[in-house]
Design a protein around this motif. Structure first.
Motif, short mmCIF file in Angstrom:
data_model
loop_
_atom_site.label_atom_id
_atom_site.label_comp_id
_atom_site.label_asym_id
_atom_site.label_seq_id
_atom_site.Cartn_x
_atom_site.Cartn_y
_atom_site.Cartn_z
N ASN A 31 0.80 -1.23 0.00
CA ASN A 31 0.00 0.00 0.00
C ASN A 31 0.83 1.28 0.00
O ASN A 31 0.38 2.31 -0.52
N VAL A 32 2.00 1.23 0.58
CA VAL A 32 2.83 2.43 0.68
C VAL A 32 3.84 2.53 -0.47
O VAL A 32 4.09 3.60 -1.00
N PHE A 33 4.42 1.38 -0.86
CA PHE A 33 5.53 1.44 -1.80
C PHE A 33 5.22 0.91 -3.21
O PHE A 33 5.37 1.63 -4.19
N ASP A 110 11.83 8.91 -4.16
CA ASP A 110 12.84 8.24 -4.96
C ASP A 110 12.46 6.77 -5.20
O ASP A 110 12.16 6.03 -4.26
N MET A 111 12.51 6.34 -6.45
CA MET A 111 12.07 4.99 -6.80
C MET A 111 13.00 3.90 -6.26
O MET A 111 12.56 2.80 -5.94
N PHE A 117 13.13 -0.21 0.42
CA PHE A 117 12.34 -0.33 1.64
C PHE A 117 11.08 -1.17 1.43
O PHE A 117 10.67 -1.91 2.32
N GLY A 118 10.48 -1.06 0.26
CA GLY A 118 9.33 -1.91 -0.05
C GLY A 118 9.73 -3.37 -0.09
O GLY A 118 9.02 -4.24 0.42
N GLY A 119 10.89 -3.65 -0.70
CA GLY A 119 11.38 -5.02 -0.76
C GLY A 119 11.73 -5.58 0.61
O GLY A 119 11.47 -6.75 0.90
N ILE A 120 12.33 -4.73 1.47
CA ILE A 120 12.67 -5.17 2.82
C ILE A 120 11.42 -5.54 3.60
O ILE A 120 11.34 -6.59 4.25
N LEU A 121 10.40 -4.67 3.54
CA LEU A 121 9.15 -4.94 4.26
C LEU A 121 8.44 -6.17 3.70
O LEU A 121 7.91 -7.00 4.44
N SER A 122 8.43 -6.29 2.38
CA SER A 122 7.81 -7.44 1.74
C SER A 122 8.51 -8.74 2.15
O SER A 122 7.88 -9.72 2.53
N VAL A 189 15.43 -7.65 -3.76
CA VAL A 189 15.55 -7.27 -2.35
C VAL A 189 14.66 -8.15 -1.49
O VAL A 189 15.07 -8.64 -0.42
N THR A 190 13.43 -8.39 -1.94
CA THR A 190 12.49 -9.25 -1.20
C THR A 190 13.08 -10.64 -0.97
O THR A 190 13.05 -11.17 0.14
#
Length: 292
Positions: A31-33, A110-111, A117-122, A189-190
């Protein structure tokens, strides 16, 4: 409450807690990234993200609806016990994504930061779910079903092929080449975070399990089919009783140990299990051996 019932309820509590925390982290990632920045990170989540962009369909419910026919097929092909946690985790993560969407601010900076950060959270969210034997359905479940019939392609390669197809589909949807490129970074990253959380920094480490039970054949069958792990049968003789028997030897990753223990306990709650650290495991499913 007897000891067995207490163990069952304790395991259920930890399953629920890990699934909930994992679903929340995964929801933040979506939802955020990823969704606000037109990143479809493979799997059913990627497809649902594109459908949300095109038609405004809610991502969570779309993921759940797409999974339903594969839940039915999986119940027939893989067994209901295997699917129980997968269905529970999929429903919970799908509902959490939609319920939290109105309250989560979209990041549009920034993409590269978005992918990292999206990959880390995922990765962290999915790892928490995987650690308790769950999954979020989607291409993971499809690959598991297909791998039963397509033996010449590994499960990991089937997942990779499915994700590549989904990511490349974003080109005509978003009409930009940058979107799939960022999606590949997001997936990378995920994957790295999942490996780090579940297995540590070395994919060649894990657990070595010796299993002694009167129901070895049933246990062996479920480890082979549900865990996709090999089992070695060792001839044994009781030192006191002198009774001939077999000991099952199985090497698993650290994050798979609890699933294996669940399989053993469901088949025989009186089974004797020895678990030890394996500091170096080389072979299929672990670290690739060096070639000369």
């Amino acid at each position: 409450m007897n000891h067995t019932a207490l163990q069952r309820w304790t395991a259920l509590f930890w399953d629920a807690l890990f699934f909930l925390l994992g679903s929340l982290l995964y929801a933040v990632s979506v939802n955020v990234f990823s969704a606000p920045n037109n990143i479809a990170p493979g799997g059913f989540t990627g497809i649902a993200t594109m459908l949300n962009y095109l038609f405004g369909l809610p991502i969570g419910i779309t993921i759940l609806v797409m999974n339903v026919p594969f839940f039915i097929l999986g119940a027939v092909q893989l067994g209901k016990k295997f699917l129980a946690k997968v269905i529970a985790a999929t429903i919970l993560s799908s509902v959490v994504i939609d319920l939290t969407a109105p309250f989560m601010p979209a990041y549009r900076g920034d993409m590269m930061l978005c992918c990292i950060f999206g990959g880390i959270l995922s990765g962290a969210g999915l790892a928490l779910i995987f650690l308790r034997g769950g999954a979020t359905g989607g291409t993971d479940l499809i690959a598991k079903l297909v791998s039963k019939y397509v033996r010449f392609i590994s499960l990991a390669h089937l997942l990779l092929i499915a994700d590549i197809v989904v990511v490349l589909t974003t080109i005509p949807v978003y009409r930009t080449i940058e979107s799939p490129l960022y999606a590949f970074i997001f997936i990378f990253v995920t994957t790295k975070v999942i490996d780090m959380v579940m297995y540590g920094n070395d994919s060649g480490t894990g657990k070595m399990m010796f299993i002694i039970s009167q129901k070895n054949q049933e246990i062996k069958k479920h480890i082979l089919e549900d865990m996709d792990r090999g089992v070695t049968e060792l001839k044994s003789r009781g030192g006191y009783s002198g009774i001939e028997g077999e000991v099952l030897l199985c090497a698993v990753r650290r994050g798979e140990m609890h699933r294996t223990l669940d399989i053993v306990k469901k088949a025989d709650d009186r089974a004797f299990v020895i678990v030890g650290d394996a500091h170096e495991i080389t072979g299929e499913g672990f670290k690739e051996g060096e070639t000369t």
